[in-house]
Write an enzyme that holds these catalytic residues in place. Structure first.
Site, short mmCIF file in Angstrom:
data_model
loop_
_atom_site.label_atom_id
_atom_site.label_comp_id
_atom_site.label_asym_id
_atom_site.label_seq_id
_atom_site.Cartn_x
_atom_site.Cartn_y
_atom_site.Cartn_z
N VAL A 5 24.03 45.32 45.34
CA VAL A 5 23.93 43.97 44.79
C VAL A 5 24.66 42.96 45.66
CG1 VAL A 5 24.56 42.52 42.82
CG2 VAL A 5 23.62 44.81 42.43
N SER A 16 23.60 45.33 33.56
CA SER A 16 22.48 46.25 33.73
C SER A 16 21.66 46.27 32.46
CB SER A 16 23.01 47.65 34.05
OG SER A 16 22.03 48.63 33.81
N SER A 17 20.39 46.64 32.60
CA SER A 17 19.52 46.69 31.43
C SER A 17 19.93 47.77 30.43
CB SER A 17 18.07 46.94 31.87
OG SER A 17 17.97 48.16 32.58
N CYS A 18 20.82 48.68 30.82
CA CYS A 18 21.25 49.74 29.89
C CYS A 18 22.13 49.21 28.77
CB CYS A 18 21.95 50.86 30.63
SG CYS A 18 23.60 50.45 31.20
N TYR A 38 29.38 53.19 30.17
CA TYR A 38 29.10 52.09 31.10
C TYR A 38 28.54 50.89 30.36
CZ TYR A 38 26.73 49.49 34.82
OH TYR A 38 26.29 48.50 35.67
N LYS A 46 30.03 46.95 29.98
CA LYS A 46 29.28 45.75 30.36
C LYS A 46 29.10 44.80 29.17
CE LYS A 46 28.79 46.34 34.72
NZ LYS A 46 29.39 45.37 35.67
N HIS A 91 21.01 56.38 42.05
CA HIS A 91 19.98 56.04 41.07
C HIS A 91 18.66 56.68 41.47
CE1 HIS A 91 22.78 52.67 39.90
NE2 HIS A 91 22.42 53.14 38.74
N ASP A 132 15.63 62.90 29.98
CA ASP A 132 14.77 61.78 30.34
C ASP A 132 15.49 60.45 30.27
OD1 ASP A 132 12.29 62.83 31.07
OD2 ASP A 132 11.60 62.99 29.00
#
Length: 356
Positions: free
Chosen positions: A16, A108-110, A137, A141, A180, A317
């Site tokens: 990033v 992050s989208s998580c 994590y 965030k 990742h 998954d």
């Protein structure tokens, strides 16, 4: 931001941060503050406060974080919550104490619930349970977003959180133990291609440059080199989850675009006068996704790997689907420009440049 503004990029050497540096330099910015981890430990509160007091940055891009894929999140949950909480807390508070004009906090989208409605809107934050594999994590965030919001309300700061979708691109981490999905696939397919070419020397050179190869994979590569096995690459999970991917240079362009919004567009994003359900948060993504199987097939074609794909359903998954709603950002005048295949080709060229 003026071209002479003093800009601190925390985490400038990562995927990033390095993309932000390239974008800002291309736009004519010249006055950067950067520190390596050896020069400044961002988990050290006293060191961070001393740095801010001495340097007095005008703008801050908070891109420093401990990051990784499912394996890394599962293996080091304590480090993921501890280090990220420390880094962001130290920087956000030091920015406030030293009158930073604007701060952009990258997450992050998580952060969104595991079963959030698709596509995920900013207002879906904290509406149901998180994905367990990356919860430490994600919670760190989320705390950073809340901290930006709290400082905006109490101190009238201008701190905005941005949530990029899954990123890939130049400068990525190709260590198979903590990378990742896209960099891991690029390296795995590249190694399998080398094995099919019986090029064990190049495989050993790759390991020296990009970190250890798990023993089971190394055994298979050696067997392939010895023509005892057909080339095959194992991919974690069933291949059915769907993911959205954003080229890192597009992400950087969106961040700089947001940081440069005029006050009449930027300030309303900050939640300075409200404590409702909409945090100072903007999604950054492309607005469409593909399955992990489709991704693997695309990466294989990009790398030139022609062997078999095997999906290991014994591995997790993760979240079934993670697609960002980017309507808020698009309405402000920004859209992603890089297509998946062209982005992967650039990423693979970058990977190959590290092999020489």
């Amino acid at each position: 931001m003026n071209l002479e503004s003093k800009i601190y990029i925390a985490g400038h050497r990562g995927l990033v941060g390095s993309s932000l540096m390239r974008n800002l330099r291309a736009k004519g910015y010249t006055n950067f503050l950067t520190r390596t981890h050896a020069e400044l430990d961002l988990t050290d509160q006293a060191a961070v406060e001393a740095f801010f007091e001495q340097e007095k940055p005008d703008y801050v891009f908070l891109a420093a974080a401990k990051v990784g894929g499912i394996h890394a999140n599962n293996s080091y949950p304590a480090e993921f919550i501890r280090d990220n909480l420390a880094i962001q807390t130290n920087i956000i508070h030091a920015a406030y104490k030293n009158d930073v004009k604007r701060l952009l906090f990258l997450g992050s989208s998580c952060i969104y619930p595991r079963l959030a409605p698709q596509p995920m809107k900013e207002e879906h934050l904290l509406t149901s349970e998180l994905e367990p594999t990356n919860r430490p994590y994600a919670l760190a965030k989320i705390a950073g977003i809340e901290m930006c919001w709290a400082y905006n309300r109490q101190y009238r700061t201008q701190y905005l959180a941005v949530m990029p979708t899954n990123l890939y691109g130049p400068g990525d981490n190709y260590n198979l133990m903590n990378s990742h999905v896209i960099p891991a696939m690029i390296r795995k397919f590249h190694l399998a291609k080398l094995a099919a070419e019986r090029n064990w020397a190049a495989i050993e050179q790759d390991e020296a440059k990009n970190g250890p190869i798990p023993q089971d994979l190394k055994d298979r590569l050696l067997a392939t080199c010895n023509l005892q096995l057909e080339p095959a690459v194992s991919v974690w999970g069933t291949g059915t989850p769907k993911r959205e991917f954003l080229y890192s240079d597009d992400m950087a362009d969106a961040c700089v675009y947001l940081m440069n919004l005029p006050d009449d567009k930027f300030v309303p994003l900050l939640g300075q006068d409200r404590n409702d359900g909409l945090a100072p948060l903007v999604n950054i993504g492309v607005g469409h996704d593909l399955s992990i199987r489709e991704l693997a097939e695309t990466v294989a074609a990009t790398v030139g790997y022609q062997g078999k794909l095997e999906f290991d359903a014994s591995k997790p998954d993760g979240t079934p689907r993670k697609l960002m709603d980017v309507g808020r950002l698009n309405a402000m005048g920004w859209e992603a420009k890089t297509g998946m295949r062209s982005g992967l080709e650039s990423a693979y060229r970058d990977f190959l440049s590290t092999q020489g």
